[in-house]
Design a protein around this motif. Structure first.
Motif, PDB file in Angstrom:
ATOM      1  N   PHE A 153      48.355  44.536  50.605  1.00  0.00           N
ATOM      2  CA  PHE A 153      47.001  44.021  50.513  1.00  0.00           C
ATOM      3  C   PHE A 153      46.158  44.998  49.694  1.00  0.00           C
ATOM      4  N   CYS A 154      45.582  44.494  48.620  1.00  0.00           N
ATOM      5  CA  CYS A 154      44.810  45.327  47.702  1.00  0.00           C
ATOM      6  C   CYS A 154      43.332  44.943  47.834  1.00  0.00           C
ATOM      7  N   TYR A 155      42.495  45.899  48.228  1.00  0.00           N
ATOM      8  CA  TYR A 155      41.064  45.655  48.367  1.00  0.00           C
ATOM      9  C   TYR A 155      40.348  47.000  48.443  1.00  0.00           C
ATOM     10  N   LEU A 156      39.040  46.971  48.449  1.00  0.00           N
ATOM     11  CA  LEU A 156      38.245  48.179  48.586  1.00  0.00           C
ATOM     12  C   LEU A 156      37.728  48.271  50.012  1.00  0.00           C
ATOM     13  N   PRO A 157      37.693  49.467  50.606  1.00  0.00           N
ATOM     14  CA  PRO A 157      37.175  49.588  51.975  1.00  0.00           C
ATOM     15  C   PRO A 157      35.718  49.134  52.037  1.00  0.00           C
ATOM     16  N   GLY A 158      35.426  48.232  52.976  1.00  0.00           N
ATOM     17  CA  GLY A 158      34.084  47.685  53.114  1.00  0.00           C
ATOM     18  C   GLY A 158      33.965  46.252  52.633  1.00  0.00           C
ATOM     19  N   GLN A 159      34.975  45.747  51.917  1.00  0.00           N
ATOM     20  CA  GLN A 159      34.907  44.379  51.418  1.00  0.00           C
ATOM     21  C   GLN A 159      35.214  43.368  52.527  1.00  0.00           C
ATOM     22  N   PHE A 160      35.053  42.084  52.209  1.00  0.00           N
ATOM     23  CA  PHE A 160      35.319  41.020  53.182  1.00  0.00           C
ATOM     24  C   PHE A 160      36.274  40.007  52.573  1.00  0.00           C
ATOM     25  N   VAL A 161      36.749  39.098  53.412  1.00  0.00           N
ATOM     26  CA  VAL A 161      37.672  38.064  52.970  1.00  0.00           C
ATOM     27  C   VAL A 161      37.263  36.740  53.601  1.00  0.00           C
ATOM     28  N   CYS A 226      32.033  52.331  49.453  1.00  0.00           N
ATOM     29  CA  CYS A 226      31.668  53.685  49.032  1.00  0.00           C
ATOM     30  C   CYS A 226      32.575  54.207  47.927  1.00  0.00           C
ATOM     31  N   VAL A 227      33.509  53.395  47.448  1.00  0.00           N
ATOM     32  CA  VAL A 227      34.415  53.819  46.393  1.00  0.00           C
ATOM     33  C   VAL A 227      34.123  52.979  45.138  1.00  0.00           C
ATOM     34  N   PRO A 228      34.535  53.441  43.949  1.00  0.00           N
ATOM     35  CA  PRO A 228      35.427  54.592  43.720  1.00  0.00           C
ATOM     36  C   PRO A 228      34.720  55.943  43.682  1.00  0.00           C
ATOM     37  N   THR A 229      33.403  55.951  43.441  1.00  0.00           N
ATOM     38  CA  THR A 229      32.674  57.218  43.362  1.00  0.00           C
ATOM     39  C   THR A 229      32.067  57.511  44.724  1.00  0.00           C
ATOM     40  N   VAL A 230      32.719  58.363  45.497  1.00  0.00           N
ATOM     41  CA  VAL A 230      32.254  58.667  46.846  1.00  0.00           C
ATOM     42  C   VAL A 230      31.146  59.709  46.769  1.00  0.00           C
ATOM     43  N   PRO A 231      29.976  59.427  47.345  1.00  0.00           N
ATOM     44  CA  PRO A 231      28.897  60.420  47.331  1.00  0.00           C
ATOM     45  C   PRO A 231      29.298  61.674  48.114  1.00  0.00           C
ATOM     46  N   SER A 232      28.665  62.779  47.798  1.00  0.00           N
ATOM     47  CA  SER A 232      28.971  64.024  48.517  1.00  0.00           C
ATOM     48  C   SER A 232      28.427  64.002  49.934  1.00  0.00           C
ATOM     49  N   LYS A 233      27.377  63.177  50.165  1.00  0.00           N
ATOM     50  CA  LYS A 233      26.807  63.038  51.505  1.00  0.00           C
ATOM     51  C   LYS A 233      26.622  61.559  51.817  1.00  0.00           C
ATOM     52  N   LEU A 234      27.161  61.133  52.936  1.00  0.00           N
ATOM     53  CA  LEU A 234      27.129  59.728  53.342  1.00  0.00           C
ATOM     54  C   LEU A 234      26.464  59.574  54.701  1.00  0.00           C
ATOM     55  N   LEU A 235      25.708  58.494  54.855  1.00  0.00           N
ATOM     56  CA  LEU A 235      25.202  58.088  56.167  1.00  0.00           C
ATOM     57  C   LEU A 235      25.589  56.638  56.376  1.00  0.00           C
ATOM     58  N   THR A 256      42.438  59.555  53.153  1.00  0.00           N
ATOM     59  CA  THR A 256      42.481  60.172  51.826  1.00  0.00           C
ATOM     60  C   THR A 256      42.017  61.626  51.839  1.00  0.00           C
ATOM     61  N   LEU A 257      41.631  62.137  53.017  1.00  0.00           N
ATOM     62  CA  LEU A 257      41.156  63.520  53.157  1.00  0.00           C
ATOM     63  C   LEU A 257      40.030  63.817  52.169  1.00  0.00           C
ATOM     64  N   THR A 258      39.162  62.832  51.982  1.00  0.00           N
ATOM     65  CA  THR A 258      38.053  62.996  51.053  1.00  0.00           C
ATOM     66  C   THR A 258      37.064  64.026  51.588  1.00  0.00           C
ATOM     67  N   GLU A 259      36.711  64.972  50.747  1.00  0.00           N
ATOM     68  CA  GLU A 259      35.766  66.018  51.148  1.00  0.00           C
ATOM     69  C   GLU A 259      34.346  65.503  50.957  1.00  0.00           C
ATOM     70  N   CYS A 260      33.844  64.859  51.983  1.00  0.00           N
ATOM     71  CA  CYS A 260      32.528  64.231  51.940  1.00  0.00           C
ATOM     72  C   CYS A 260      31.848  64.490  53.280  1.00  0.00           C
ATOM     73  N   ASP A 261      30.590  64.869  53.239  1.00  0.00           N
ATOM     74  CA  ASP A 261      29.813  65.104  54.464  1.00  0.00           C
ATOM     75  C   ASP A 261      29.361  63.749  55.002  1.00  0.00           C
ATOM     76  N   ILE A 262      29.876  63.359  56.176  1.00  0.00           N
ATOM     77  CA  ILE A 262      29.659  62.010  56.711  1.00  0.00           C
ATOM     78  C   ILE A 262      28.906  62.075  58.036  1.00  0.00           C
ATOM     79  N   VAL A 263      27.870  61.267  58.149  1.00  0.00           N
ATOM     80  CA  VAL A 263      27.226  61.012  59.437  1.00  0.00           C
ATOM     81  C   VAL A 263      27.431  59.535  59.756  1.00  0.00           C
ATOM     82  N   PHE A 264      28.014  59.263  60.906  1.00  0.00           N
ATOM     83  CA  PHE A 264      28.289  57.888  61.334  1.00  0.00           C
ATOM     84  C   PHE A 264      27.398  57.601  62.535  1.00  0.00           C
ATOM     85  N   LEU A 265      26.415  56.710  62.354  1.00  0.00           N
ATOM     86  CA  LEU A 265      25.444  56.386  63.398  1.00  0.00           C
ATOM     87  C   LEU A 265      25.601  54.926  63.782  1.00  0.00           C
TER      88      LEU A 265
END
Length: 470
Positions: A153-161, A226-235, A256-265
């Motif tokens: 299955f090929c898709y981007l994280p966050g998409q719908f079907v 949030c891809v392909p260009t992942v921001p350095s800081k995500l909320l 993917t072990l992406t080095e991104c500062d993430i806050v999940f609220l």
């Protein structure tokens, strides 16, 4: 196959050992004292890894790998890393242990054919089988699907079907966010919350079971990712079932072990209503770059975390560097509106803001009839607009405040649709004549489609007489 008899006169041990292929490609066996060796000899003078037996060109060879006590074959010392061919009746001495070659036979020559390439799902319709159903909360389930034969299955994280199912002999199409991650490509999951009057959601909860099938219409859709260009800081901000696309993105970020500062609220009604709670806590424990914060809106004596709805003060407390982050929001329209209001009040750069929601204008009530004929809605003549559906050869009288899809349904004209919010593109139709307006730019309609005359009927409003291919 190689059969050996081991003899240790000091320990008075006699054993028969048979070296066979544990898997079709195996052509090497390790001898030593360590329990992971293929042939384990538990004598103190045997090194942890003492030697190897290798099958090469239809013959067996012994190789000493630099053992402490050395190896002797038929009375001759075996230099380290020099292969010595083994024959029936040979005597191999490893320390105080003797190995006698009792039998040997050629290995079966294998003809390994390359596996056929696994197809990749992108834009085609696809029938899938439900292979797992997970109870996330008392009113939320995750449905996991696979394709047969297997497909990636090929898709981007966050998409719908868009899914198509049959309910009471009626074909129904609905969009659902994908909760799984494309980093785990051999299955696709949707997470569905039971809602009042939710035809498809409640049917899935009550009737859909493992082994049942659905149809995925086209490929994954949507720009909420949030891809392909992942921001350095995500909320990531979500409420209720709005967590599903966020979970897809978080799982992708973790895998993917992406080095991104993430806050999940996330906001939920009660602790029992927190979808993916255990997995979220586990991910947070494993990801040092993730800060997890959950608030519940109903008081609960066992809850020791945040309580209440998300406010400006709560956001400032949890995310003091809010203005430096890219913000993704998913939830009900009132929830997202409240978040937008807070962000605008602090002059947040809204170009760094994205949101996702499904739930467009509801389907219209069945038109009243008189003498078996549908009645025409009463509209002031200065506001009335005529829509002519060329393929159905039918006309609808409507006004500029009514989307084309609603006017078509009132007239009994069938237009394939799903989200009713302009997000999926399922309701695309071609306008031969006339113009339409949108409240906001249609995200699911390409520039090429717009230039070719296509509109999204669920959010397109007529501004003059229209001729529509439907």
């Amino acid at each position: 196959m190689l059969m050996l008899k081991s003899v240790n006169f000091e320990q008075r041990e006699f054993q028969i050992h048979q070296l066979e292929q544990a898997y079709p490609e195996q052509t090497e066996w390790v001898i030593g004292r360590h329990t992971t060796c293929d042939l384990v000899l538990a004598s103190p003078e045997i090194s942890r890894v003492h030697g190897r037996i290798v099958y090469l060109d239809s013959s067996y060879y012994f190789i000493d790998v630099g053992s402490a006590s050395g190896s002797v074959l038929n009375g001759e010392i075996v230099p380290p890393e020099e292969p010595r061919q083994l024959e029936l009746g040979d005597l191999l001495q490893l320390g105080e242990t003797f190995l006698h070659i009792e039998a040997l036979s050629p290995l079966t020559e294998l003809s390994i054919e390359p596996s056929p390439p696994i197809q990749v799902w992108q834009n085609e319709d696809l029938h899938c089988r439900c292979c797992r159903i997970i109870d996330e909360t008392p009113d939320t389930k995750t449905f996991c699907f696979v394709a047969e034969p297997a497909i990636q299955f090929c898709y981007l994280p966050g998409q719908f079907v868009n899914i198509e199912i049959e309910i009471d002999n009626q074909t129904i199409i609905r969009p659902y966010s994908i909760s799984s991650s494309p980093t785990r490509p051999y299955h696709l999951s949707i997470t569905v919350k039971r809602v009042p009057s939710g035809l498809v959601s409640n049917w899935l909860h009550d009737h859909f079971k493992m082994g049942d099938r659905i149809k995925l219409l086209g490929g994954a859709m949507g720009k909420f990712t949030c891809v392909p260009t992942v921001p350095s800081k995500l909320l990531l901000i979500s409420a209720g079932s709005g967590i599903t696309p966020m979970m897809s993105m978080l799982r992708w970020l973790q895998d993917t072990l992406t080095e991104c500062d993430i806050v999940f609220l996330h906001s939920a009604a009660t602790p029992e209503d927190i979808i993916f709670r255990r997995e979220l806590e586990l991910i947070a424990a494993q990801m040092p770059n993730l800060q997890l914060a959950i608030t519940v809106t109903r008081s609960h004596q066992s809850w020791m975390g945040l309580t209440g709805r998300m406010t400006r003060s709560m956001l400032s407390y949890i995310v003091p560097d809010l203005l430096d982050r890219f913000v993704y929001v998913c939830g009900s329209e009132p929830f997202m509106k409240s978040i937008r209001t807070v962000l605008e009040s602090i002059e947040f750069p809204m170009r760094h803001y994205q949101e996702e929601s499904f739930g467009g204008q509801a389907a219209p009530e069945q038109k009243a009839t008189q003498n078996g004929k549908a009645t025409v809605p009463s509209l002031p003549m200065d506001k009335a607009l005529v829509l002519y559906f060329t393929e159905s050869d039918r006309q609808a009288l409507t006004d500029s405040s009514t989307p084309i899809l609603v006017a078509a349904e009132q007239e009994g004209v069938q237009i394939r649709h799903a989200c009713r919010a302009g997000a999926c593109g399922m309701c695309k139709v071609k306008v031969r004549k006339g113009k339409v307006r949108y409240q906001s730019a249609p995200s699911a309609l390409s520039i090429a489609d717009q230039e070719a005359g296509y509109v999204l009927s669920c959010v397109a409003h007529p501004t003059e007489l229209l001729e529509i291919e439907a």
